[in-house]
Design an enzyme around this catalytic site. Sequence first.
Site, PDB file in Angstrom:
ATOM      1  N   TYR A 184       0.833  -1.205   0.000  1.00  0.00           N
ATOM      2  CA  TYR A 184       0.000   0.000   0.000  1.00  0.00           C
ATOM      3  C   TYR A 184       0.871   1.259   0.000  1.00  0.00           C
ATOM      4  CZ  TYR A 184      -3.732   3.265   0.910  1.00  0.00           C
ATOM      5  OH  TYR A 184      -4.598   4.298   0.778  1.00  0.00           O
TER       6      TYR A 184
ATOM      7  N   PHE B 259      -7.418  21.671 -24.649  1.00  0.00           N
ATOM      8  CA  PHE B 259      -7.722  20.245 -24.742  1.00  0.00           C
ATOM      9  C   PHE B 259      -8.941  20.013 -23.856  1.00  0.00           C
ATOM     10  CE2 PHE B 259      -7.633  15.727 -23.897  1.00  0.00           C
ATOM     11  CZ  PHE B 259      -7.732  15.306 -25.211  1.00  0.00           C
ATOM     12  N   THR B 260      -9.800  19.084 -24.273  1.00  0.00           N
ATOM     13  CA  THR B 260     -11.112  18.923 -23.629  1.00  0.00           C
ATOM     14  C   THR B 260     -11.022  18.776 -22.103  1.00  0.00           C
ATOM     15  OG1 THR B 260     -10.966  16.571 -24.096  1.00  0.00           O
ATOM     16  CG2 THR B 260     -12.183  17.907 -25.681  1.00  0.00           C
TER      17      THR B 260
ATOM     18  N   ASP C 121       1.903  20.435 -20.263  1.00  0.00           N
ATOM     19  CA  ASP C 121       1.211  19.161 -20.500  1.00  0.00           C
ATOM     20  C   ASP C 121       2.199  18.311 -21.303  1.00  0.00           C
ATOM     21  OD1 ASP C 121      -0.226  17.015 -21.469  1.00  0.00           O
ATOM     22  OD2 ASP C 121      -2.078  18.155 -21.761  1.00  0.00           O
TER      23      ASP C 121
ATOM     24  N   LYS D 149       0.034   7.811 -23.314  1.00  0.00           N
ATOM     25  CA  LYS D 149       0.495   8.141 -24.673  1.00  0.00           C
ATOM     26  C   LYS D 149       1.998   7.855 -24.769  1.00  0.00           C
ATOM     27  CE  LYS D 149      -3.518  10.565 -24.422  1.00  0.00           C
ATOM     28  NZ  LYS D 149      -4.401  10.543 -23.234  1.00  0.00           N
TER      29      LYS D 149
ATOM     30  N   ARG E 298     -13.165  15.598 -33.937  1.00  0.00           N
ATOM     31  CA  ARG E 298     -12.500  16.685 -33.212  1.00  0.00           C
ATOM     32  C   ARG E 298     -12.955  18.001 -33.843  1.00  0.00           C
ATOM     33  NH1 ARG E 298     -10.311  14.948 -28.326  1.00  0.00           N
ATOM     34  NH2 ARG E 298     -12.543  14.859 -28.334  1.00  0.00           N
TER      35      ARG E 298
ATOM     36  N   PHE F 299     -19.146  14.899 -26.321  1.00  0.00           N
ATOM     37  CA  PHE F 299     -18.803  14.047 -27.466  1.00  0.00           C
ATOM     38  C   PHE F 299     -18.657  12.573 -27.100  1.00  0.00           C
ATOM     39  CE2 PHE F 299     -14.594  13.744 -25.791  1.00  0.00           C
ATOM     40  CZ  PHE F 299     -14.454  14.931 -25.106  1.00  0.00           C
TER      41      PHE F 299
HETATM   42  C1  P61 Z   1      -6.805  11.310 -26.664  1.00  0.00           C
HETATM   43  F1  P61 Z   1     -11.645  12.313 -26.911  1.00  0.00           F
HETATM   44  N1  P61 Z   1      -6.100  12.358 -24.667  1.00  0.00           N
HETATM   45  O1  P61 Z   1      -6.111  12.139 -27.295  1.00  0.00           O
HETATM   46  P1  P61 Z   1      -6.236  11.024 -19.865  1.00  0.00           P
HETATM   47  N2  P61 Z   1      -3.763  16.040 -22.216  1.00  0.00           N
HETATM   48  C2  P61 Z   1      -3.691  15.661 -23.502  1.00  0.00           C
HETATM   49  C3  P61 Z   1      -4.397  14.549 -23.925  1.00  0.00           C
HETATM   50  O2  P61 Z   1      -4.320  14.195 -25.200  1.00  0.00           O
HETATM   51  C4  P61 Z   1      -5.179  13.797 -22.983  1.00  0.00           C
HETATM   52  C5  P61 Z   1      -5.204  14.234 -21.644  1.00  0.00           C
HETATM   53  C6  P61 Z   1      -4.504  15.343 -21.295  1.00  0.00           C
HETATM   54  C7  P61 Z   1      -6.859  11.415 -25.218  1.00  0.00           C
HETATM   55  C8  P61 Z   1      -7.884  10.613 -24.461  1.00  0.00           C
HETATM   56  C9  P61 Z   1      -9.132  11.417 -24.537  1.00  0.00           C
HETATM   57  O3  P61 Z   1     -11.777  14.428 -25.353  1.00  0.00           O
HETATM   58  C10 P61 Z   1     -11.022  13.372 -24.992  1.00  0.00           C
HETATM   59  O4  P61 Z   1      -5.153  10.053 -19.499  1.00  0.00           O
HETATM   60  C11 P61 Z   1      -2.888  16.464 -24.442  1.00  0.00           C
HETATM   61  O5  P61 Z   1      -7.053  10.593 -21.025  1.00  0.00           O
HETATM   62  O6  P61 Z   1      -7.061  11.402 -18.692  1.00  0.00           O
HETATM   63  C12 P61 Z   1      -5.937  12.679 -23.393  1.00  0.00           C
HETATM   64  O7  P61 Z   1      -5.413  12.327 -20.297  1.00  0.00           O
HETATM   65  C13 P61 Z   1      -6.021  13.516 -20.621  1.00  0.00           C
HETATM   66  C14 P61 Z   1      -9.920  11.359 -25.660  1.00  0.00           C
HETATM   67  C15 P61 Z   1      -9.338  12.408 -23.614  1.00  0.00           C
HETATM   68  C16 P61 Z   1     -10.874  12.327 -25.854  1.00  0.00           C
HETATM   69  C17 P61 Z   1     -10.328  13.380 -23.818  1.00  0.00           C
HETATM   70  O8  P61 Z   1      -7.410  10.390 -27.216  1.00  0.00           O
END
Ligand code: P61
Length: 472
Positions: A85, A137-138, A228, A271, A395, A462
Amino acid sequence: MTHETPKTMGQQFGRRSWAEPWKIKMVERLRMTTREERDKALIEAGLNTFLLKSDDVYIDLLTDSGTSAMSDEQWAGMMLGDEAYAGSRNFYHLEAALQKYYGYKYIVPTHQGRGAEHLISQIAIKKGQFVPGNMYFTTTRLHQELAGGIFVDVILDKAHDPNSLHPFKGNIDVAKLEALIAREGASKIAYVSLAGTVNMAGGQPVSMANVKELRALCDKHGIKLYLDATRMVENAFFIQEREEGYAKKTIAEILKEFCGFTDGAWMSAKKDNLVNIGGWLAVNDWTMFEELRNLVVVYEGLHTYGGLAGRDMEAMAIGIAESVEDAHIKSRIGQVRYLGDLLTDWGIPIVQPVGGHAIFLNAREFYPHLKQIEFPAQTLAAELYLDSGIRSMERGIASAGRDAKTGDHYYPKLELTRLTIPRRVYTQAHMDVVAESVKAVFDARGATRGLKMIYEPKYLRFFQARFERLIA
Ligand code: P61
């Protein structure tokens, strides 16, 4: 019948061929579907590719997030998980990898990127403060807004132009940022939010010169600069390729130098870091770290696991070292470019120059007869799936959501459909199949009608929104 001498891909492009720096040890079988099956699946999913079952998908280009193939060494690392833990030895491996390759002092693991975004937003933003960033970013913007921040886009104007060939379209426009500081005062700026290879702009990079300039401006006004780092390794590749003085530096050297100009970073390790789940926060300031370390126990888990299993942290530590190898990143981006070059050559409109993680089809030019409110990018994602079982991601207007104050749709300049390439997963033959399917949909574009949204969730709509076809 005339006989043409077959040519390798390298010969077709007038260069020596290159190949991936790995071989395949285990495979996952894919299921092929008929058009009738896909039609049914699509209707059941409300014409939203997020709502498709992955079993109904042939080539999955929805995202590069958590979809990488791990190496045999990462899998071996999974067996070395120390599931204590507190104080898991895998945490210390992760900490050491982050200090070595990203260069930050203090580390907090989180379950994924948005866990880290949540924590940093809660701590670094006071209600009513502005958060300037290089395009939204979303999840990043949502967490900034939930913490009371006001997001301001200060990216170069060229980033909103899919045809601009600027080599660093992810750069912040320093004049826009200076104007915001002059207008509002430095105390009203929470921090500058800088993303490496800007996702929504088409995976476009930020230059070293830009981050240096931002550092100087932030120092002048006593403002923090947070990164980021989700696709910062890919960003380092573009600096190596395009920026004077970096051709001979390694990806690892460039990554560390870039991060050195920032005060800290958050990360979706799903990623660049080559794992299926995980994230982290890293800062250089002890006081900030103490606050983050305190808050992580409320939302994620103890500060030495942050919502992850020990084995996840081990895989991440190993993935970080693999991700900065020059041969890996060259082949990763090379594969994306291969697809981009085919589509460009065939006159299919995509965001130029091709970025790090995906090809972004320009749905506005693809379907010039559709209004933005008829969801051209969503339509294109649906048509591609129907044609071949390839899953892509909208997107555009659906992703952009609504203005929290007025309730109106945001109408983003970029209306894109993303073909996102998972790391170390698909082959060149898969890319050929994808390219041919995009061409088939492009050739049939004139007859395609748009969509209307019939169900709209409140947050990040979305993901779960549903659509219906507009009848001509
Ligand atoms: C993606 F449709 N990205 O590109 P988490 N920062 C950045 C990202 O690209 C990102 C996160 C933070 C995704 C997954 C995803 O609207 C969407 O590990 C530059 O996914 O929490 C994630 O990181 C967030 C797809 C996220 C989406 C949000 O496919």
